[in-house]
Design an enzyme around this catalytic site. Structure first.
Site, PDB file in Angstrom:
ATOM      1  N   THR A  21      38.957  32.717  54.095  1.00 61.16           N
ATOM      2  CA  THR A  21      40.265  33.286  54.478  1.00 61.16           C
ATOM      3  C   THR A  21      40.461  34.691  53.908  1.00 61.16           C
ATOM      4  N   GLN A  54      39.211  38.820  52.959  1.00 59.29           N
ATOM      5  CA  GLN A  54      38.717  39.953  53.767  1.00 59.29           C
ATOM      6  C   GLN A  54      37.247  39.760  54.167  1.00 59.29           C
ATOM      7  N   ASP A  55      36.369  39.587  53.167  1.00 64.88           N
ATOM      8  CA  ASP A  55      34.926  39.532  53.461  1.00 64.88           C
ATOM      9  C   ASP A  55      34.579  38.275  54.249  1.00 64.88           C
ATOM     10  N   LEU A  89      37.104  25.728  44.260  1.00 61.37           N
ATOM     11  CA  LEU A  89      36.119  26.043  43.219  1.00 61.37           C
ATOM     12  C   LEU A  89      36.448  25.361  41.890  1.00 61.37           C
ATOM     13  N   LEU A 131      31.994  33.622  48.338  1.00 68.45           N
ATOM     14  CA  LEU A 131      32.890  34.783  48.333  1.00 68.45           C
ATOM     15  C   LEU A 131      34.223  34.463  47.658  1.00 68.45           C
ATOM     16  N   SER A 146      29.908  42.154  41.507  1.00 70.21           N
ATOM     17  CA  SER A 146      30.807  43.303  41.667  1.00 70.21           C
ATOM     18  C   SER A 146      30.406  44.485  40.800  1.00 70.21           C
ATOM     19  N   GLU A 172      32.458  46.102  39.304  1.00 62.85           N
ATOM     20  CA  GLU A 172      33.325  46.018  38.119  1.00 62.85           C
ATOM     21  C   GLU A 172      32.517  45.569  36.894  1.00 62.85           C
ATOM     22  N   TYR A 205      38.396  39.949  34.782  1.00 65.62           N
ATOM     23  CA  TYR A 205      37.713  39.779  36.076  1.00 65.62           C
ATOM     24  C   TYR A 205      36.256  40.232  35.952  1.00 65.62           C
ATOM     25  N   LYS A 255      32.828  38.044  36.391  1.00 71.74           N
ATOM     26  CA  LYS A 255      31.787  38.351  37.378  1.00 71.74           C
ATOM     27  C   LYS A 255      30.414  38.487  36.708  1.00 71.74           C
TER      28      LYS A 255
HETATM   29  P1  NAP Z   1      39.837  38.292  48.839  1.00 74.41           P
HETATM   30  O1  NAP Z   1      40.262  38.913  50.111  1.00 74.41           O
HETATM   31  O2  NAP Z   1      40.740  38.308  47.662  1.00 74.41           O
HETATM   32  O3  NAP Z   1      39.464  36.752  49.181  1.00 74.41           O
HETATM   33  C1  NAP Z   1      39.261  35.817  48.151  1.00 74.41           C
HETATM   34  C2  NAP Z   1      39.019  34.454  48.772  1.00 74.41           C
HETATM   35  O4  NAP Z   1      38.780  33.505  47.736  1.00 74.41           O
HETATM   36  C3  NAP Z   1      40.197  33.904  49.598  1.00 74.41           C
HETATM   37  O5  NAP Z   1      39.683  33.271  50.745  1.00 74.41           O
HETATM   38  C4  NAP Z   1      40.796  32.864  48.654  1.00 74.41           C
HETATM   39  O6  NAP Z   1      41.458  31.818  49.322  1.00 74.41           O
HETATM   40  C5  NAP Z   1      39.530  32.334  48.013  1.00 74.41           C
HETATM   41  N1  NAP Z   1      39.781  31.593  46.769  1.00 74.41           N
HETATM   42  C6  NAP Z   1      40.386  32.052  45.656  1.00 74.41           C
HETATM   43  N2  NAP Z   1      40.397  31.090  44.719  1.00 74.41           N
HETATM   44  C7  NAP Z   1      39.797  29.996  45.255  1.00 74.41           C
HETATM   45  C8  NAP Z   1      39.509  28.695  44.788  1.00 74.41           C
HETATM   46  N3  NAP Z   1      39.871  28.285  43.566  1.00 74.41           N
HETATM   47  N4  NAP Z   1      38.861  27.841  45.607  1.00 74.41           N
HETATM   48  C9  NAP Z   1      38.505  28.214  46.848  1.00 74.41           C
HETATM   49  N5  NAP Z   1      38.771  29.430  47.360  1.00 74.41           N
HETATM   50  C10 NAP Z   1      39.402  30.307  46.564  1.00 74.41           C
HETATM   51  O7  NAP Z   1      38.444  38.905  48.358  1.00 74.41           O
HETATM   52  P2  NAP Z   1      37.382  39.821  49.166  1.00 74.41           P
HETATM   53  O8  NAP Z   1      37.776  41.236  49.037  1.00 74.41           O
HETATM   54  O9  NAP Z   1      37.132  39.212  50.477  1.00 74.41           O
HETATM   55  O10 NAP Z   1      36.102  39.645  48.240  1.00 74.41           O
HETATM   56  C11 NAP Z   1      35.179  38.569  48.442  1.00 74.41           C
HETATM   57  C12 NAP Z   1      34.389  38.356  47.166  1.00 74.41           C
HETATM   58  O11 NAP Z   1      33.673  39.536  46.843  1.00 74.41           O
HETATM   59  C13 NAP Z   1      35.221  38.022  45.937  1.00 74.41           C
HETATM   60  O12 NAP Z   1      34.461  37.146  45.135  1.00 74.41           O
HETATM   61  C14 NAP Z   1      35.367  39.366  45.228  1.00 74.41           C
HETATM   62  O13 NAP Z   1      35.584  39.175  43.847  1.00 74.41           O
HETATM   63  C15 NAP Z   1      34.006  39.976  45.522  1.00 74.41           C
HETATM   64  N6  NAP Z   1      33.936  41.423  45.573  1.00 74.41           N
HETATM   65  C16 NAP Z   1      34.783  42.108  46.391  1.00 74.41           C
HETATM   66  C17 NAP Z   1      34.664  43.484  46.485  1.00 74.41           C
HETATM   67  C18 NAP Z   1      35.567  44.287  47.384  1.00 74.41           C
HETATM   68  O14 NAP Z   1      35.628  45.511  47.189  1.00 74.41           O
HETATM   69  N7  NAP Z   1      36.239  43.669  48.353  1.00 74.41           N
HETATM   70  C19 NAP Z   1      33.671  44.157  45.738  1.00 74.41           C
HETATM   71  C20 NAP Z   1      32.825  43.402  44.930  1.00 74.41           C
HETATM   72  C21 NAP Z   1      32.945  42.038  44.861  1.00 74.41           C
HETATM   73  P3  NAP Z   1      43.059  31.829  49.604  1.00 74.41           P
HETATM   74  O15 NAP Z   1      43.214  32.524  50.938  1.00 74.41           O
HETATM   75  O16 NAP Z   1      43.375  30.379  49.635  1.00 74.41           O
HETATM   76  O17 NAP Z   1      43.705  32.583  48.487  1.00 74.41           O
HETATM   77  O1  G4F Z   2      41.866  48.878  44.708  1.00 75.18           O
HETATM   78  P1  G4F Z   2      41.753  48.428  43.314  1.00 75.18           P
HETATM   79  O2  G4F Z   2      42.779  47.463  42.820  1.00 75.18           O
HETATM   80  O3  G4F Z   2      40.275  47.880  43.149  1.00 75.18           O
HETATM   81  P2  G4F Z   2      39.327  47.618  41.867  1.00 75.18           P
HETATM   82  O4  G4F Z   2      40.110  47.368  40.642  1.00 75.18           O
HETATM   83  O5  G4F Z   2      38.323  48.717  41.835  1.00 75.18           O
HETATM   84  O6  G4F Z   2      38.635  46.237  42.264  1.00 75.18           O
HETATM   85  C1  G4F Z   2      38.161  45.997  43.589  1.00 75.18           C
HETATM   86  O7  G4F Z   2      36.823  46.411  43.681  1.00 75.18           O
HETATM   87  C2  G4F Z   2      35.915  45.683  42.839  1.00 75.18           C
HETATM   88  C3  G4F Z   2      34.516  46.285  43.056  1.00 75.18           C
HETATM   89  O8  G4F Z   2      34.323  47.336  42.158  1.00 75.18           O
HETATM   90  C4  G4F Z   2      35.961  44.220  43.231  1.00 75.18           C
HETATM   91  F1  G4F Z   2      35.071  43.524  42.494  1.00 75.18           F
HETATM   92  C5  G4F Z   2      37.365  43.697  43.023  1.00 75.18           C
HETATM   93  O9  G4F Z   2      37.420  42.322  43.459  1.00 75.18           O
HETATM   94  C6  G4F Z   2      38.321  44.511  43.876  1.00 75.18           C
HETATM   95  O10 G4F Z   2      38.015  44.266  45.231  1.00 75.18           O
HETATM   96  O11 G4F Z   2      41.802  49.690  42.334  1.00 75.18           O
HETATM   97  C7  G4F Z   2      40.928  50.808  42.492  1.00 75.18           C
HETATM   98  C8  G4F Z   2      41.347  51.935  41.550  1.00 75.18           C
HETATM   99  C9  G4F Z   2      41.545  51.494  40.098  1.00 75.18           C
HETATM  100  O12 G4F Z   2      40.948  52.436  39.250  1.00 75.18           O
HETATM  101  C10 G4F Z   2      43.048  51.516  39.890  1.00 75.18           C
HETATM  102  O13 G4F Z   2      43.474  51.816  38.569  1.00 75.18           O
HETATM  103  O14 G4F Z   2      42.615  52.432  41.980  1.00 75.18           O
HETATM  104  C11 G4F Z   2      43.433  52.651  40.848  1.00 75.18           C
HETATM  105  N1  G4F Z   2      44.832  52.601  41.243  1.00 75.18           N
HETATM  106  C12 G4F Z   2      45.713  53.648  41.105  1.00 75.18           C
HETATM  107  N2  G4F Z   2      46.923  53.256  41.506  1.00 75.18           N
HETATM  108  C13 G4F Z   2      45.491  51.542  41.744  1.00 75.18           C
HETATM  109  C14 G4F Z   2      46.824  51.954  41.904  1.00 75.18           C
HETATM  110  N3  G4F Z   2      45.062  50.302  42.085  1.00 75.18           N
HETATM  111  C15 G4F Z   2      45.999  49.444  42.599  1.00 75.18           C
HETATM  112  N4  G4F Z   2      45.576  48.207  42.960  1.00 75.18           N
HETATM  113  N5  G4F Z   2      47.311  49.800  42.760  1.00 75.18           N
HETATM  114  C16 G4F Z   2      47.779  51.052  42.419  1.00 75.18           C
HETATM  115  O15 G4F Z   2      48.975  51.343  42.551  1.00 75.18           O
END
Ligand code: NAP
Ligand code: G4F
Length: 330
Positions: free
Chosen positions: A11, A13-14, A58, A79, A124, A126, A148, A152
């Site tokens: 559910t 984004q990815d 999970l 994911l 990630s 991160e 977080y 990870k």
């Molecule tokens: P997201 O939009 O926040 O989606 C997270 C998903 O995890 C949702 O479907 C959520 O379900 C599910 N979830 C959370 N807790 C759960 C649990 N206890 N049991 C089962 N499902 C659970 O995240 P995303 O951006 O798609 O990212 C996907 C993965 O890649 C995550 O692990 C994230 O940490 C990692 N990641 C993301 C990025 C990025 O930039 N997007 C970069 C690096 C790594 P609900 O809808 O029920 O809340």
């Molecule tokens: O968009 P962000 O909240 O993403 P962040 O913290 O980089 O994490 C995302 O990317 C990770 C991969 O590196 C994933 F693993 C993680 O699950 C997630 O998808 O923030 C990006 C940057 C940060 O430096 C934050 O301090 O934007 C800066 N920022 C500035 N103003 C803000 C804001 N971030 C948020 N969320 N909201 C603000 O108002």
């Protein structure tokens, strides 16, 4: 033979982009969802009838075993996570349960049910956190800066460990930030593009943000899920950095997003200390050379295209939601 893939976090984004890709590839796609009092399935509503959903969490070992037993997947993409960095300071224990121990529960379930399943872990950038070298690649040391990021690192190292201990085809994609019109509204890219749309519609005049100097390597989620799939088709299980190789500040993100709507971000963006983090990741820039060489992976969408796509999508969404003509102020 039709291949079956189980996606946790379907559910999110990815999950929604990966499900689309795997359906296109002819997979039988099974998505794991957790019980909720509301549906929460907006991102996969358009795939209704094309995938199967199973319930699981999970936090609950038995539900993971049952999800694997009932769906019999060849590939599992993990994911699911508590993925919002600021929440990890408010809920550090829960973040550890989902994002760290959740990986152990799922890998243990795989070991128990069918160790031939191929496993993808969503690691990630991160994990790199306070970087000493740039760009970051698969050999860059980890120095996570949030609960977080720490969680990870655990999930990542556990994935390596199950590969080395049990010979499971378990791999991690160390993905840098990737975004899309389906990104959660709290992440900075979507917060900015949604803010632009709301300002343009006359719903508000300001956008409050935190650290404008932070730098991220932002790509398009649709490109990144292709890398996840390619990693599980590889001959050898290997971990990969997935990134664009370009970094931009949050300020640049604002410049591009506001300019695309004919606005100047300096007239609207307010820096608000409320959005600063207890510890910041100042700079991320990935080197995806290994993924390019081994997998032939290359991102297709540039930073400018990504931001403009997101602004356009948010403006169109508001156009649909507001009474006729109300979303086109200015
Ligand atoms: P997201 O939009 O926040 O989606 C997270 C998903 O995890 C949702 O479907 C959520 O379900 C599910 N979830 C959370 N807790 C759960 C649990 N206890 N049991 C089962 N499902 C659970 O995240 P995303 O951006 O798609 O990212 C996907 C993965 O890649 C995550 O692990 C994230 O940490 C990692 N990641 C993301 C990025 C990025 O930039 N997007 C970069 C690096 C790594 P609900 O809808 O029920 O809340
Ligand atoms: O968009 P962000 O909240 O993403 P962040 O913290 O980089 O994490 C995302 O990317 C990770 C991969 O590196 C994933 F693993 C993680 O699950 C997630 O998808 O923030 C990006 C940057 C940060 O430096 C934050 O301090 O934007 C800066 N920022 C500035 N103003 C803000 C804001 N971030 C948020 N969320 N909201 C603000 O108002």
């Amino acid at each position: 033979m039709t291949r079956t893939a189980l996606i946790t976090g379907i559910t999110g984004q990815d999950g929604s982009y990966l499900a689309e890709l795997l359906i296109e590839q002819g997979y039988h796609v099974v998505g794991m969802t957790r019980r909720s009092s509301t549906s929460g399935q907006e991102r996969i509503a358009h795939l209704d009838g094309q995938l199967e959903l199973v319930q699981g969490d999970l936090l609950d070992q038995a539900s993971l075993v049952e999800a694997l037993r009932s769906s019999k997947p060849h590939e599992v993409y993990n994911l699911a996570a508590q993925s919002f960095v600021p929440t990890s300071w408010n809920q550090p224990v829960l973040t550890g349960e989902f994002t760290a121990l959740g990986v152990t529960r799922l890998l243990e379930a795989i070991r128990q049910v069918d160790p031939t399943i191929r496993f993808y872990q969503a690691s990630s950038s991160e994990m790199f956190g306070q970087v000493q070298v740039s760009p970051q690649d698969e050999s860059t040391p980890f120095h996570p800066r949030s609960p977080y990021g720490v969680a990870k690192v655990y999930g990542h190292l556990l994935t390596v460990n199950y590969r080395e201990s049990y010979g499971i085809f378990a791999v991690s994609g160390i993905c840098f930030n990737h975004e899309s019109p389906r990104r959660g509204l709290e992440f900075v890219t979507r917060k900015v593009t949604d803010g632009v749309a709301r300002i343009k519609a006359g719903l508000t005049d300001e956008l409050r943000l935190g650290n404008l100097a932070a730098q991220r390597d932002w790509g398009f989620a649709g490109d990144y899920v292709r890398a996840m799939w390619l990693m599980l088709q590889n001959d050898e299980p290997r971990d990969y950095v997935i990134a664009t190789g370009h970094t931009h500040t949050v300020r640049e993100l604002c410049e591009v997003a506001f300019a695309h709507a004919g606005l100047d971000y300096r007239d609207h963006v307010i820096e608000d200390a409320k959005y600063l983090r207890p510890a910041e990741v100042d700079h991320l820039l990935g080197d995806a050379s290994r993924a390019r060489a081994d997998l032939g992976w290359n991102p297709q969408v540039s930073f400018q295209e990504l931001v403009q796509m997101m602004v356009d999508a948010d403006r169109a969404r508001l156009e649909r939601a507001l009474p006729a003509g109300a979303a086109s102020v200015g």
